[in-house]
Each structure stands twice: as structure tokens, then as C-alpha cells.
Scaffold this active site. Structure first.
Site, short mmCIF file in Angstrom:
data_model
loop_
_atom_site.label_atom_id
_atom_site.label_comp_id
_atom_site.label_asym_id
_atom_site.label_seq_id
_atom_site.Cartn_x
_atom_site.Cartn_y
_atom_site.Cartn_z
N CYS A 326 1.02 -1.23 -0.04
CA CYS A 326 -0.14 0.05 -0.10
C CYS A 326 0.96 1.15 0.05
O CYS A 326 1.77 1.29 -0.70
CB CYS A 326 -0.87 0.06 1.17
N ASP A 331 -0.64 -0.99 7.07
CA ASP A 331 -1.97 -1.49 7.28
C ASP A 331 -2.70 -2.28 6.35
O ASP A 331 -2.88 -3.28 6.72
CB ASP A 331 -2.81 -0.12 7.27
#
Length: 513
Positions: A326, A331
Site C-alpha cells: 500500500c 495497514d
């Protein structure tokens, strides 16, 4: 290539029996989550509790694999990566044999890591974390933009030896802005060239980018970039997939809806969202998914379809690996790395000797804690992406998510089922009948065998994942706790959470508020 020491402690094998017994108790998981909820891992700040977690992870990896270690002892390569980064080389059943022939030059890998760390945001380089069918599934952050490389943070980064702790929320641009921009190409050729060499050394061909933007912009600066936005097309030889997925902020909505993902749809019309979903045709033809509708999917359907895609990619190519990332890589990245690890484990394809409590411990400790997920910060903001990951296991029990080859020997599979008998909470009468049929040799043709294997596989997969989920829910509730955003006037928790509490048998000290 020479004879190498395995990356596991020499005492690991002797403690495996005791380890098996202790991991059946959710208190072990609860202790891990309790520490995790209060502490963000930093390689420079190690306590005895953290050191014990590091050691346990090595023991669990050693149960099934021989591996080398990429050294990051003081966080000199990356401050929020494990001090001992495991490079899985091959599956090995002889856990007591501590010596083996390496399949690569670990010194060369270490050198490539050291050279490529500047190429990616916060120094979070491409790192192999799962070995599946001889292929590496890797994780990282996205590419660093010139705002990070050249800004005040970039200068500190370069001259401090690469510590990602120099990152700040704002980046300052040097006065001679035009000179900086004119020098982009030469610098990027160098640092991204090292990144590409590392990807090739790990035989990675597929790159799945979870960012919802093409470049991360802060205060008007391109702080980070991505492979899909590289103007020089340096990553043209790789297969790039843009699979935009909501960031951690979106998971506050998940928590505020009493941890309900059904019906929760991301707002794709926000100004910063500019990365379209882009998937090569070769990966869309066999999945029976209408990808043009992705912006209408709720969080459940989107996560399911992305996981199906990742599993399809790693099963479609017998030689090439996969990178998932990401923006910062702590996360959304661990979310999908964890779902991949647990999904493959449920099929008996990875970590075959680990029980539900053990694979849960490894996944939480290694994929989340030791790779720098900021759980204390996320909890303070109500961004429950960590909880979502393990609660989501209830949505991937179907054989649609299975990576098991359908032509695998049925006898081998049934033996696997029987060995795993003690690691699930209960055995259904249906499964008992299946094993009895196979044991009595009543299946006389390939169709019967395939049907029986599929039936057993589907049941076992679901049972194993549910066992992991139940252990997690009990431990999470007894430590962090689940908080209802809209309690009833009487002070009782919502019906959903009450149903959840009854479903996993939470009593006494298990707190839901």
C-alpha cells in the site's frame, strides 16, 4: 553456495512439544495482543517481552522451513522491520538438522536490501514473508517520491544511514527547486534500479498496488509515488495490478457500525482518489467477477474478491512471486499478507505443522507487530483494521478461496485431516462419514475421490479458520475489548456484539463495553 546455518535457535526443536501445549491456551495470544495494543515495535527499543516474541516467531518458522536471516539488528536497514528478517528457503521436515545448503547467496541478498532501501517510503524495502510452492510472497511500502528523497526528511534519511525514524509529517523542499527536479531522473534511475534488482533476485513478477491514489501528495508535494506512476517506465517488465483498497481511516466506519462490514461501501468520489482498478485480462477471465462494479462492492465483497485475485495470481504462475504493498506498508499490506498466510495454511499449503493458536500467534506477531503496525495509534482513532483482518476469516471459509490442487492424493489429504483432528474445536458427523468412507475403500472411481476430497477440504478449511478466529476474538475481547458506538439506553451492548459474545462463549473477564 555453501553450507549455511538455519536461521532458527538451536534449542527450538527441544521446545516444540512444550510450545504445542502452551499455544492451545488463548492467554498466550492475549498477552501478545495486550503488549501490541500498548507498544509500537521499534528495532532499536527491545525489551525482554519483545525479544521473547522475536524468538518465538523464529521457532514457529523453523517448524516447517529452513531459512536464512536478513540482519537488521539495530534497525539500520529499516527501523520498523524485524531485527532478524526471515528468508524462507524451502520446506523441511527434519527440524533437528540445523545445517543445510543455501539456495541463494545470503550476502548478496543482504547487499541488495541495503542498496534498495532508499527506493521505498520509510525505507520499507521489498521483503519476502511467505513461501508458497517455491514462490515468494513479498511486502513493502510504495516507492519514495522526490519529496521524501530530496526534502528535509530525505537529506536526514541519506546522511543518517537510512533511519526511517527521521520521517516527519511535513517535508521541506530545498531552495533550488528546479535543480532538484532536473536531478530526479538520475537519482531515481539509481535507487529504483536497486529496487528492481532485488525484485528480480526474489523472482517477483507481479506487483499488486493497494493505493487508491497514483501518488501520495502532502502540502502540494509528491511525497510518495508508485510503480504505476513511474514516468520512465522502469517497472515495465513487471505485471502491475492497481487494486485500490480503502486506507485505515475507512475502518473507523467499520468500528462505528459495530464491526459490521456488510453494506459498508467506500466513497470513491473523494478528490484524492485517482487510481483506477487495473487488472490484466489474463487474471480476470477465470474468476467470474465483474470487476467493472468494484466501486459498488461493500467491504466484505471487495476484500473477498481481492483475496481471490491474489490467490489466483500465485497459482497461475509456477515460477514467479508476488509483491503486495500500500503506501507505508503497515495497514492494508499486513491485512492481505495475513489473509494469504491464513488462507494457504487452512489448505495445508504453508506452515503445515502449526496448530490454530500457533499460526495465529505467528501472523499477529510477525505480519503485524514486528513489521511496525501502529496498533496503539489505530485503536486511539477507532481504526479497527487489525480486528477486521481476523474477524474476516468467517468470510473466506468457502472452497472458492482454496489453493489446494484438486488432483492432490486423497489419501494424503485425509491423513492430514486426521492429524489435524485435535486442532479444531469440533468434528462434524459429516466429516466422520467422509473419513470412514475413504478408510473402507468404498470410493472406486476418480469422480468419487474428487467429490470426497472437495467435501472434506471445504469442511476442514472452514473449521480451521473458525478455530483461529475464535481464539483471536476471545483474546482480543479480554484485552483491547470491543466498544459499541451506539449503546442502548439501558447500557446494554448492541444486539450484534451480544450475539458475538454468546457465539464465542465469552464469560467473566472477557470485556465488551
Amino acid at each position: 553456495r555453501g553450507t549455511m546455518m538455519a536461521g532458527s535457535p538451536s534449542s527450538a526443536a527441544g521446545g516444540f512439544l512444550q510450545s504445542r501445549l502452551s499455544f492451545r491456551k488463548s492467554e498466550e495470544i492475549a498477552d501478545l495482543i495486550d503488549l501490541f495494543s500498548k507498544t509500537q515495535y521499534r528495532a532499536k527499543e527491545i525489551t525482554s517481552r519483545v525479544e521473547a516474541i522475536e524468538t518465538r516467531c523464529l521457532e514457529l518458522f523453523a517448524r516447517d522451513y529452513k531459512f536464512s536471516v536478513i540482519q537488521n539488528s539495530n534497525g539500520e536497514v529499516c527501523g520498523h522491520y524485524p531485527r532478524q528478517i526471515v528468508f524462507l528457503e524451502y520446506e523441511c521436515t527434519d527440524v533437528e538438522n540445523d545445517r543445510y545448503e543455501s539456495t541463494l547467496q545470503i550476502s548478496k541478498l543482504q547487499d541488495l536490501v541495503n542498496r534498495s532501501k532508499m527506493a521505498r517510503c520509510r525505507g520499507r524495502f521489498v521483503c519476502p514473508v511467505i513461501l508458497y510452492d517455491g514462490k515468494h510472497i513479498c511486502r513493502s511500502s510504495t516507492l519514495a517520491g522526490w519529496g521524501e528523497l530530496y526534502g528535509r526528511t530525505g537529506y536526514n534519511y541519506i546522511f543518517s544511514g537510512g533511519s526511517d525514524d527521521t520521517w516527519t509529517e511535513s517535508e521541506e523542499v530545498p531552495e533550488d527547486d528546479s535543480a532538484v527536479r532536473n536531478g530526479d531522473s538520475q537519482l531515481f534511475d539509481k535507487v529504483r534500479g536497486h529496487d528492481i534488482k532485488l525484485l528480480r533476485y526474489l523472482s517477483v513478477r507481479y506487483i499488486c498496488d493497494l493505493m487508491v491514489e497514483n501518488k501520495k501528495v502532502k502540502f502540494g508535494l509528491n511525497v510518495t509515488s508508485s510503480e504505476k506512476a513511474d514516468k520512465a517506465q522502469r517497472y515495465a517488465d513487471f505485471t502491475l495490478l492497481s487494486v485500490p483498497y480503502p486506507g485505515c481511516e475507512f475502518f473507523k466506519d467499520y468500528k462505528d457500525r459495530d464491526y459490521t462490514a456488510e453494506g459498508l461501501v467506500f466513497n470513491w468520489n473523494q478528490d484524492y482518489v485517482d487510481a483506477p482498478l487495473t487488472i490484466p485480462m489474463c487474471f480476470t477471465q477465470n474468476l467470474n467477477i465483474d470487476w467493472t462494479q468494484y466501486q459498488s462492492w461493500d467491504l466484505v465483497e471487495q476484500t473477498q474478491n481481492y483475496l481471490k485475485l491474489l490467490l489466483h495470481i500465485i497459482n497461475n504462475d509456477d515460477e514467479s512471486g508476488l509483491l503486495v504493498h500500500c503506501i507505508s506498508g503497515w495497514d492494508r499490506t499486513p491485512l492481505f499478507v495475513s489473509l494469504l498466510r491464513l488462507s494457504l495454511w487452512a489448505d495445508g499449503a504453508v506452515h503445515v505443522n502449526l496448530e490454530p493458536g500457533e499460526i495465529l500467534y505467528l501472523t499477529i506477531a510477525y505480519d503485524w507487530f514486528l513489521f511496525g503496525h501502529m496498533l496503539p495509534d489505530r485503536l486511539s482513532k477507532g481504526e479497527e483494521i487489525f480486528f477486521f483482518c481476523f474477524n474476516f476469516l468467517k468470510h473466506i471459509g468457502s472452497e472458492k478461496f482454496s489453493a489446494v490442487k484438486k488432483n492432490r492424493c486423497v489419501l494424503q489429504f485425509i491423513m492430514f485431516c486426521l492429524r489435524d483432528r485435535g486442532s479444531v474445536t469440533s468434528l462434524s458427523s459429516e466429516f466422520s462419514l467422509i473419513t470412514e468412507e475413504v478408510g473402507s475403500s468404498s470410493l472406486n472411481n476418480d469422480v468419487d475421490l474428487l467429490s470426497t476430497q472437495t467435501q472434506a477440504s471445504s469442511w476442514l478449511r472452514q473449521a480451521r479458520l473458525e478455530a483461529v478466529r475464535e481464539i483471536f476474538l476471545a483474546a482480543y475481547s479480554s484485552t483491547v475489548g470491543l466498544k459499541s458506538s451506539a449503546p442502548s439506553p439501558s447500557g446494554a451492548i448492541s444486539g450484534l456484539l451480544e450475539q458475538f459474545a454468546r457465539g464465542v462463549g465469552l464469560r467473566g473477564t472477557n470485556t465488551i463495553v
